[in-house]
Each structure stands twice: as C-alpha cells, then as structure tokens.
Motif scaffolding. Structure first.
Motif, PDB file in Angstrom:
ATOM      1  N   ARG A  77       0.815  -1.213   0.000  1.00 28.46           N
ATOM      2  CA  ARG A  77       0.000   0.000   0.000  1.00 28.46           C
ATOM      3  C   ARG A  77       0.852   1.268   0.000  1.00 28.46           C
ATOM      4  N   GLN A  78       2.174   1.104  -0.023  1.00 25.83           N
ATOM      5  CA  GLN A  78       3.077   2.244  -0.107  1.00 25.83           C
ATOM      6  C   GLN A  78       2.774   3.099  -1.331  1.00 25.83           C
ATOM      7  N   ARG A  79       2.174   2.512  -2.357  1.00 23.58           N
ATOM      8  CA  ARG A  79       1.866   3.275  -3.566  1.00 23.58           C
ATOM      9  C   ARG A  79       0.923   4.425  -3.277  1.00 23.58           C
ATOM     10  N   MET A  80       0.010   4.246  -2.311  1.00 25.06           N
ATOM     11  CA  MET A  80      -0.887   5.341  -1.970  1.00 25.06           C
ATOM     12  C   MET A  80      -0.159   6.412  -1.170  1.00 25.06           C
ATOM     13  N   THR A  81       0.761   5.989  -0.313  1.00 24.43           N
ATOM     14  CA  THR A  81       1.586   6.972   0.394  1.00 24.43           C
ATOM     15  C   THR A  81       2.367   7.806  -0.608  1.00 24.43           C
ATOM     16  N   ASP A 159      18.148  19.050   1.357  1.00 18.31           N
ATOM     17  CA  ASP A 159      16.709  18.895   1.129  1.00 18.31           C
ATOM     18  C   ASP A 159      16.427  17.967  -0.048  1.00 18.31           C
ATOM     19  N   LYS A 160      17.239  18.082  -1.082  1.00 23.03           N
ATOM     20  CA  LYS A 160      17.060  17.218  -2.251  1.00 23.03           C
ATOM     21  C   LYS A 160      17.311  15.763  -1.873  1.00 23.03           C
ATOM     22  N   LYS A 161      18.373  15.510  -1.132  1.00 27.47           N
ATOM     23  CA  LYS A 161      18.687  14.128  -0.741  1.00 27.47           C
ATOM     24  C   LYS A 161      17.609  13.556   0.167  1.00 27.47           C
ATOM     25  N   ALA A 162      17.053  14.385   1.031  1.00 25.74           N
ATOM     26  CA  ALA A 162      15.961  13.933   1.895  1.00 25.74           C
ATOM     27  C   ALA A 162      14.726  13.597   1.067  1.00 25.74           C
ATOM     28  N   MET A 163      14.451  14.412   0.040  1.00 26.48           N
ATOM     29  CA  MET A 163      13.306  14.147  -0.833  1.00 26.48           C
ATOM     30  C   MET A 163      13.490  12.830  -1.572  1.00 26.48           C
ATOM     31  N   VAL A 164      14.685  12.588  -2.066  1.00 29.60           N
ATOM     32  CA  VAL A 164      14.958  11.342  -2.784  1.00 29.60           C
ATOM     33  C   VAL A 164      14.707  10.142  -1.880  1.00 29.60           C
ATOM     34  N   SER A 165      15.196  10.230  -0.663  1.00 28.87           N
ATOM     35  CA  SER A 165      15.019   9.125   0.284  1.00 28.87           C
ATOM     36  C   SER A 165      13.547   8.912   0.622  1.00 28.87           C
ATOM     37  N   LYS A 166      12.822   9.999   0.847  1.00 24.02           N
ATOM     38  CA  LYS A 166      11.414   9.914   1.248  1.00 24.02           C
ATOM     39  C   LYS A 166      10.537   9.390   0.123  1.00 24.02           C
ATOM     40  N   SER A 167      10.930   9.624  -1.114  1.00 24.52           N
ATOM     41  CA  SER A 167      10.069   9.295  -2.253  1.00 24.52           C
ATOM     42  C   SER A 167      10.298   7.897  -2.807  1.00 24.52           C
ATOM     43  N   LEU A 229      11.340  14.872  -8.614  1.00 25.29           N
ATOM     44  CA  LEU A 229      10.204  14.048  -8.196  1.00 25.29           C
ATOM     45  C   LEU A 229       9.260  13.900  -9.383  1.00 25.29           C
ATOM     46  N   LEU A 230       9.136  12.690  -9.888  1.00 25.86           N
ATOM     47  CA  LEU A 230       8.358  12.421 -11.088  1.00 25.86           C
ATOM     48  C   LEU A 230       6.915  12.043 -10.762  1.00 25.86           C
ATOM     49  N   HIS A 231       6.052  12.224 -11.740  1.00 22.29           N
ATOM     50  CA  HIS A 231       4.725  11.621 -11.695  1.00 22.29           C
ATOM     51  C   HIS A 231       4.884  10.109 -11.767  1.00 22.29           C
ATOM     52  N   GLY A 232       5.722   9.645 -12.683  1.00 23.32           N
ATOM     53  CA  GLY A 232       6.086   8.241 -12.761  1.00 23.32           C
ATOM     54  C   GLY A 232       5.282   7.398 -13.729  1.00 23.32           C
ATOM     55  N   ASP A 233       4.154   7.918 -14.219  1.00 23.59           N
ATOM     56  CA  ASP A 233       3.323   7.145 -15.151  1.00 23.59           C
ATOM     57  C   ASP A 233       2.477   8.110 -15.977  1.00 23.59           C
ATOM     58  N   LEU A 234       3.136   9.089 -16.567  1.00 22.27           N
ATOM     59  CA  LEU A 234       2.435  10.219 -17.184  1.00 22.27           C
ATOM     60  C   LEU A 234       2.087   9.932 -18.645  1.00 22.27           C
ATOM     61  N   HIS A 235       1.139   9.028 -18.839  1.00 20.09           N
ATOM     62  CA  HIS A 235       0.640   8.759 -20.190  1.00 20.09           C
ATOM     63  C   HIS A 235      -0.672   9.516 -20.398  1.00 20.09           C
ATOM     64  N   THR A 236      -1.292   9.327 -21.551  1.00 20.87           N
ATOM     65  CA  THR A 236      -2.460  10.139 -21.889  1.00 20.87           C
ATOM     66  C   THR A 236      -3.742   9.691 -21.176  1.00 20.87           C
ATOM     67  N   PHE A 253       2.848   6.036  -9.154  1.00 17.89           N
ATOM     68  CA  PHE A 253       4.178   5.544  -9.505  1.00 17.89           C
ATOM     69  C   PHE A 253       5.266   6.578  -9.183  1.00 17.89           C
ATOM     70  N   SER A 254       4.893   7.644  -8.503  1.00 21.78           N
ATOM     71  CA  SER A 254       5.823   8.750  -8.256  1.00 21.78           C
ATOM     72  C   SER A 254       7.080   8.292  -7.509  1.00 21.78           C
ATOM     73  N   PHE A 255       8.216   8.820  -7.940  1.00 23.03           N
ATOM     74  CA  PHE A 255       9.497   8.582  -7.285  1.00 23.03           C
ATOM     75  C   PHE A 255      10.486   9.609  -7.805  1.00 23.03           C
TER      76      PHE A 255
END
Length: 414
Positions: A77-81, A159-167, A229-236, A253-255
């Motif tokens: 369920r991490q995907r919802m987080t 801050d960037k490194k923390a974001m990478v880890s959190k995402s 930080l990407l959307h991760g699944d940005l199709h139409t 799918f964000s990461f």
C-alpha cells in the motif's frame, strides 16, 4: 486507524465521520455511492448528493494487492503513500493542474478529492480527434514546474537528498523496471502480440543487440538518476481535460527519477496516437495528425522555455548558483544548454521504450486496440516500432523535436 477495506456499504458512514468531507455537501443524509469498476490497481468511488449531483467527491483506496488480480497478487500500500506525497508536492507548485485533495489517510491508504465530472480522459479525446488548444501550454507548465522545483537547481543539497530518500517507491518502480524495460524485450510469457504482427518485426526489437543495449542503458538511467520528483506514469490516460482545463491525475508511480521519463512517457503516447490517425488519408485525419505533431513540438519547446525561465529567475534570487560564479559570463548558459540537451536525449529514449512496451508488452493502448482489423493494427504497430527503434538508437543526435516529427512522418509512409 487500522486498515480496513472501504465498500459501497460502509463508505457513507466513513465519510460522515470526516468534517473536511462533510463540508463539501449541503447535507450528508442523502449520499449515494457509485463504484468505478475500470481501475486495475485500486478501488475507486464517486459519492454524490442525491439532491444535488453537482456536490460530489472522488474516493480512492489502495488495497494490499492488485485489485484486478485479487489477493493472490500482493502489492504494498506504499503506492498510496507515494501518491499522497506526490499530490501534496504537485499542488504546492502547480495547484491549478492537480485535483484538490479534501482528505488523505496513509493508515487507510485513502484519498478523497475533487471529482472531475466535467473532464474526460485525454486518451479518449485524442482517439476521437478532439482539438485541445490548451494542451501543450498546460502540460508544459506542469512538467516545468514539478520537475524544476524538485531538482538540485531549486532545492538545497540536503533537502534534495531527503526528498529522494522519502520518495522511494520500490514496488511500483520494480513494476516499471519489469514491464517497461525488461519483459517486452524478451520473449516473456506475459507479453501479448498481435497475431498479424510479423515475427521479423518482433525480432528486430527483441533480438537486436543494439536495441537491447540501448534499452538497458535507459533502464539504468531510470534506476540511477534521481533528478526530480516524477509523476512516474504520465501517459495520456493520466490526464483529464476539457477545452478550458487540464488536470494530471494518478501519480501512484511517483518517485525521484530522470526528468526525461515523465516527458518521454507523455510524448511516446502522443506519437502512438499520431500513428492511429496518420494512416487515414481523409482531410480530417491529415489535419489532426499535423495538429498532434505540432502539439508535441510545442510541448517540448514550451517546457524548455519555462524550465529555463524558472532556473534563471531562481538563481537571480539567490546569492549563489548551482555551478558557482560564472567568470566568463557565458558558463551558466552553456551548462543549461548541455543539461536540457541531455534531457531531450533521455526523453526520446524513454518515449521509444514506452512505445515498444505498449505494442510488445502486456499493457496495450486503446489508440491501436480500437482497430479490429489485425492487419491494419499490425501495419500501425510496425510503423511505430520502426520509429521507436530509430529514435532510441539515434537519440543523442537529435537536437530538436522537429527532426523527430519528420521521422514520424517518414516512418508512416513505409
């Protein structure tokens, strides 16, 4: 709160317990629930006031498995987080293009948000050849703002490194690594081929050492370049539109990954739609095909201009810049050009992978599947695969989208 599954039976009682949601209705005594059955991953519902259908919310919950496959296919369920975190970030930098979130719960893996009842999935509109004059403008804004403000050019290093880890979104990234970059390029049991598609065409992808090496390179970039930080699944099908507005949805799918992955996913799907129209010689299809290519061109150049503007404005507001003092006066501009040229190269590589996986992999697109004639579909698939292969192998040599569009036009004539 301990996790439990929301259903049409218990959902109204749950919503009535949430003041943030109750205020969206004039009364919560006459709510009705409609379950949305076409989602693969998650449960989804629209809850409306029977006395005023304009009062409604959209509810989405992630179960600990893939919904369409059942409990025998567990999925964290991490995907919802990840989706909650992505929506919070996106709404902070580009609120006009993200559905308003009314309530979120990581413990229940629930999002309750604006119901986009007056909007339609972008893929559907493109298949029906609808012109959307704001599309390139809006999506380039979303891409520029979400990618820039989560990059090293806007964030402090810590801050960037923390974001990478959190995402980190391990399960969803693994799905992408398998279903986008691996399975379609081997004779995997989960692949699905059009029976009319020539085996020689399939082999030209799966048995080409050059193609396999370049796809592996794109997979490595995907796994090891946390640029933003990407959307991760940005199709139409992750975009909802009408003539006035554009919304980006479903960032589960964000990461933190390479910027070109989001841009490439979108452009790759636009090229698939292009081939679905360009085979038709009618004036309407010809005009719409030209509009699609112009939209792709506009999307990239508007993104590039907006990203550069954000970068320049941000650095002018700081006492220091990413690369340090520019002693010649031209170094900043030279670096920005090099960086965005690499983003373009990555964009084209990822677009190619996305095109290929939609044809050889398990997840098809309605742009092609609308055609019951398998031979016609095979013709379009062959054109798209040929373009994707050329685009992938030569991605470093393209300096503009116009030349890629020219490739698309040339390929459809073969």
């Amino acid at each position: 709160m301990e996790y439990y599954q929301l259903t049409p039976i218990n959902l109204v009682t749950y919503l009535q317990s949430l003041p943030e949601v109750c205020q969206k209705f004039s009364s919560v005594d006459n709510l009705e629930v409609q379950e949305i059955l076409d989602g693969n991953m998650n449960y989804a519902f629209v809850v409306s006031n029977k006395l005023d259908v304009n009062q409604s919310v959209f509810v989405k919950q992630a179960p600990p498995y893939i919904k369409v496959l059942g409990e025998q296919w567990p999925l964290s369920r991490q995907r919802m987080t990840a989706e909650i975190q992505a929506l919070n970030y996106q709404s902070s930098v580009c609120p006009e293009m993200v559905p308003e979130v009314y309530y979120q719960s990581e413990s229940l893996s629930v999002l309750i948000m604006q119901n986009l009842s007056k909007h339609t999935i972008l893929r559907t509109e493109l298949i029906q050849a609808r012109y959307l004059p704001r599309l390139a403008e809006d999506l380039s804004t979303f891409l520029a703002e979400t990618l820039f403000y989560s990059s090293d050019f806007a964030l402090r290093s810590a801050d960037k490194k923390a974001m990478v880890s959190k995402s980190a979104n391990l399960d969803m990234c693994l799905i992408t690594e398998d279903f986008v970059f691996t399975y379609p390029f081997e004779h995997h049991e989960m692949n699905a081929y059009n029976p009319a598609l020539s085996q020689s065409v399939i082999n030209s992808i799966q048995k080409s050492p050059d193609v396999r090496a370049h796809v592996a390179q794109m997979k490595y970039i995907f796994m090891n370049q946390p640029e933003a930080l990407l959307h991760g699944d940005l199709h139409t099908s992750s975009v909802m539109v009408n003539v006035q507005q554009t919304f980006v949805i479903d960032p589960e799918f964000s990461f933190a990954g390479p910027m070109g992955f989001d841009i490439g996913a979108l452009i790759g799907n636009l090229y698939l739609n292009y081939f679905s129209h360009a085979h038709n010689s009618s004036a309407e299809s010809v005009n719409y095909s030209h509009w699609l290519l112009q939209t792709i061109d506009d999307l990239w150049y508007k993104f590039e201009a907006k990203f550069l503007s954000l970068w320049s404005e941000h650095e002018q507001s700081l006492a220091s810049t990413f690369m340090g003092k520019d002693l010649s006066g031209d170094s900043h501009q030279a670096f920005r050009h090099l960086f965005l040229q690499q983003v373009l190269s990555d964009t084209l590589g990822f677009a190619a992978c996305k095109i290929i996986r939609r044809i050889l992999g398990v997840a098809k697109v309605a742009d092609f599947m609308q055609f019951e004639d398998q031979k016609l579909r095979a013709k379009l698939e062959t054109q798209a695969l040929n373009m994707a292969k050329t685009m992938l192998l030569n991605r470093q040599s393209y300096t503009n989208i116009a030349d890629v569009n020219k490739l698309a036009e040339e390929t459809r004539l073969i």
